[in-house]
Design a protein around this motif. Sequence first.
Motif, mmCIF file in Angstrom:
data_model
loop_
_atom_site.group_PDB
_atom_site.id
_atom_site.type_symbol
_atom_site.label_atom_id
_atom_site.label_comp_id
_atom_site.label_asym_id
_atom_site.label_seq_id
_atom_site.Cartn_x
_atom_site.Cartn_y
_atom_site.Cartn_z
ATOM 1 N N MET A 158 -2.126 12.144 -20.183
ATOM 2 C CA MET A 158 -2.264 10.660 -20.301
ATOM 3 C C MET A 158 -2.338 10.617 -18.471
ATOM 4 S SD MET A 158 -3.139 9.001 -22.792
ATOM 5 C CE MET A 158 -2.984 7.243 -22.560
ATOM 6 N N PRO A 159 -3.373 9.855 -18.043
ATOM 7 C CA PRO A 159 -3.999 9.661 -16.651
ATOM 8 C C PRO A 159 -3.096 8.301 -16.199
ATOM 9 C CG PRO A 159 -5.283 7.906 -18.235
ATOM 10 C CD PRO A 159 -4.944 9.165 -19.003
ATOM 11 N N ALA A 160 -2.586 8.155 -14.640
ATOM 12 C CA ALA A 160 -2.171 7.491 -13.878
ATOM 13 C C ALA A 160 -3.195 6.213 -14.431
ATOM 14 C CB ALA A 160 -2.017 7.622 -13.374
ATOM 15 N N LEU A 161 -2.532 4.696 -14.345
ATOM 16 C CA LEU A 161 -3.702 3.920 -14.784
ATOM 17 C C LEU A 161 -3.563 2.792 -13.654
ATOM 18 C CD1 LEU A 161 -4.127 3.147 -19.227
ATOM 19 C CD2 LEU A 161 -5.052 5.076 -16.556
ATOM 20 N N TYR A 162 -4.303 2.308 -13.384
ATOM 21 C CA TYR A 162 -3.878 1.475 -11.827
ATOM 22 C C TYR A 162 -4.923 0.218 -12.327
ATOM 23 C CZ TYR A 162 -1.880 5.069 -9.623
ATOM 24 O OH TYR A 162 -0.702 6.098 -9.034
ATOM 25 N N LEU A 163 -4.796 -1.531 -12.788
ATOM 26 C CA LEU A 163 -5.505 -2.471 -12.887
ATOM 27 C C LEU A 163 -5.211 -3.615 -11.881
ATOM 28 C CD1 LEU A 163 -7.501 -4.139 -14.314
ATOM 29 C CD2 LEU A 163 -5.710 -4.378 -15.509
ATOM 30 N N ARG A 164 -6.550 -3.799 -10.512
ATOM 31 C CA ARG A 164 -5.799 -4.685 -9.429
ATOM 32 C C ARG A 164 -6.829 -5.287 -10.322
ATOM 33 N NH1 ARG A 164 -3.442 -1.945 -5.047
ATOM 34 N NH2 ARG A 164 -1.996 -0.550 -5.638
ATOM 35 N N GLU A 165 -6.795 -6.373 -9.389
ATOM 36 C CA GLU A 165 -7.952 -7.843 -9.278
ATOM 37 C C GLU A 165 -8.415 -7.642 -7.456
ATOM 38 O OE1 GLU A 165 -7.851 -12.557 -9.849
ATOM 39 O OE2 GLU A 165 -6.974 -11.429 -11.009
ATOM 40 N N GLY A 166 -9.840 -7.548 -6.470
ATOM 41 C CA GLY A 166 -9.580 -8.357 -5.676
ATOM 42 C C GLY A 166 -11.474 -7.625 -5.676
ATOM 43 N N PHE A 167 -11.412 -6.387 -4.657
ATOM 44 C CA PHE A 167 -12.826 -6.438 -4.749
ATOM 45 C C PHE A 167 -12.738 -4.760 -4.053
ATOM 46 C CE2 PHE A 167 -13.476 -10.429 -2.316
ATOM 47 C CZ PHE A 167 -14.933 -10.819 -3.763
ATOM 48 N N ARG A 192 -13.444 -1.738 -2.622
ATOM 49 C CA ARG A 192 -13.411 -1.008 -1.489
ATOM 50 C C ARG A 192 -11.947 -1.753 -1.162
ATOM 51 N NH1 ARG A 192 -16.850 -3.213 2.092
ATOM 52 N NH2 ARG A 192 -14.141 -5.081 3.037
ATOM 53 N N ASP A 193 -11.913 -2.623 -0.972
ATOM 54 C CA ASP A 193 -10.365 -2.908 -0.168
ATOM 55 C C ASP A 193 -8.564 -2.898 -1.155
ATOM 56 O OD1 ASP A 193 -11.675 -4.588 1.713
ATOM 57 O OD2 ASP A 193 -11.540 -5.917 0.681
ATOM 58 N N GLU A 194 -9.402 -2.900 -2.463
ATOM 59 C CA GLU A 194 -8.381 -2.273 -3.369
ATOM 60 C C GLU A 194 -8.193 -0.928 -3.173
ATOM 61 O OE1 GLU A 194 -5.925 -4.482 -4.493
ATOM 62 O OE2 GLU A 194 -6.970 -6.269 -3.717
ATOM 63 N N LEU A 195 -9.044 0.139 -3.324
ATOM 64 C CA LEU A 195 -9.211 1.103 -3.237
ATOM 65 C C LEU A 195 -8.258 1.791 -2.050
ATOM 66 C CD1 LEU A 195 -9.920 4.230 -4.684
ATOM 67 C CD2 LEU A 195 -12.205 4.114 -3.159
ATOM 68 N N LEU A 196 -8.394 1.514 -0.887
ATOM 69 C CA LEU A 196 -7.656 2.102 0.208
ATOM 70 C C LEU A 196 -6.759 1.694 -0.163
ATOM 71 C CD1 LEU A 196 -10.994 0.583 2.543
ATOM 72 C CD2 LEU A 196 -10.043 2.709 2.731
ATOM 73 N N ALA A 197 -6.190 0.008 -0.231
ATOM 74 C CA ALA A 197 -5.034 -0.503 -0.159
ATOM 75 C C ALA A 197 -4.072 0.765 -1.346
ATOM 76 C CB ALA A 197 -4.367 -1.611 -0.895
ATOM 77 N N LEU A 198 -4.448 0.776 -2.532
ATOM 78 C CA LEU A 198 -4.581 1.735 -3.962
ATOM 79 C C LEU A 198 -3.877 3.289 -2.754
ATOM 80 C CD1 LEU A 198 -3.002 2.756 -6.223
ATOM 81 C CD2 LEU A 198 -4.985 3.148 -6.443
ATOM 82 N N LEU A 199 -5.184 3.693 -1.644
ATOM 83 C CA LEU A 199 -4.626 4.789 -1.926
ATOM 84 C C LEU A 199 -3.541 5.293 0.264
ATOM 85 C CD1 LEU A 199 -7.979 6.331 -0.907
ATOM 86 C CD2 LEU A 199 -6.193 7.105 -2.720
ATOM 87 N N LYS A 200 -3.073 3.449 0.172
ATOM 88 C CA LYS A 200 -2.121 4.142 1.697
ATOM 89 C C LYS A 200 -1.060 3.432 0.766
ATOM 90 C CE LYS A 200 -4.615 1.887 4.831
ATOM 91 N NZ LYS A 200 -4.890 0.416 5.454
ATOM 92 N N GLU A 201 -0.756 2.748 -0.521
ATOM 93 C CA GLU A 201 0.091 3.073 -1.054
ATOM 94 C C GLU A 201 1.072 4.326 -1.727
ATOM 95 O OE1 GLU A 201 -0.551 -0.100 -3.845
ATOM 96 O OE2 GLU A 201 -0.824 -1.528 -2.194
ATOM 97 N N GLU A 202 0.091 4.700 -2.992
ATOM 98 C CA GLU A 202 0.400 6.145 -3.774
ATOM 99 C C GLU A 202 0.160 7.554 -3.062
ATOM 100 O OE1 GLU A 202 1.943 5.500 -6.627
ATOM 101 O OE2 GLU A 202 1.464 2.977 -6.319
ATOM 102 N N LEU A 203 1.085 7.758 -2.196
ATOM 103 C CA LEU A 203 0.511 8.956 -1.310
ATOM 104 C C LEU A 203 0.358 10.015 -2.462
ATOM 105 C CD1 LEU A 203 2.872 7.585 1.542
ATOM 106 C CD2 LEU A 203 1.104 7.891 1.664
#
Length: 169
Positions: free
Chosen positions: A96-105, A107-118
């Motif tokens: 099963m994959p890891a699932l991430y669901l975010r609200e926003g834009f 590009r911004d949410e992707l960059l934030a996720l990459l900073k948070e999930e090393l």
Amino acid sequence: MSTDAPPTSQAAADRRKDRIFLTVVDDSPERAVALRYACLRALKGGGRVALLRVVEPPGVQEWAGVGELLRQEQREEAERLLQTLAAEVNRITGTMPALYLREGFARDELLALLKEELQISILVLASSPAGEGPGPLIAALAGKYSGQLRTPMTIVPGGLSDAELDAVT
């Protein structure tokens, strides 16, 4: 005597198992190509798949209740889509994959996720198969925001068939 000995084959194999291939789940037709590529890479080379779905905030609503209802409907639809794609990932990779669901834009949410999930080690995106250019997310990440990207990005040609994907992974 140097202590920087090359890693053992077991250590290298363990690192490959820890790799996470992140795919952005949008509504583009090339999403399926990026997802399949990530699944095949994880299956054949070790690792897992992660899926990110970003729900953009609804526009200005005259009534707050309408905006909240729209937001809730978008979230439920995104959850259903993620569950459907998670089943596809599980069918291909056996995990099963890891699932991430975010609200926003996106590009911004992707960059934030990459900073948070090393532990996310590779971002997999697909280009437009129609030759219309890279699309806004790839253009931003390869251009103005490239300095904020700490994860290698693989861009898969969006027009590849399943057989072609099988051949290149």
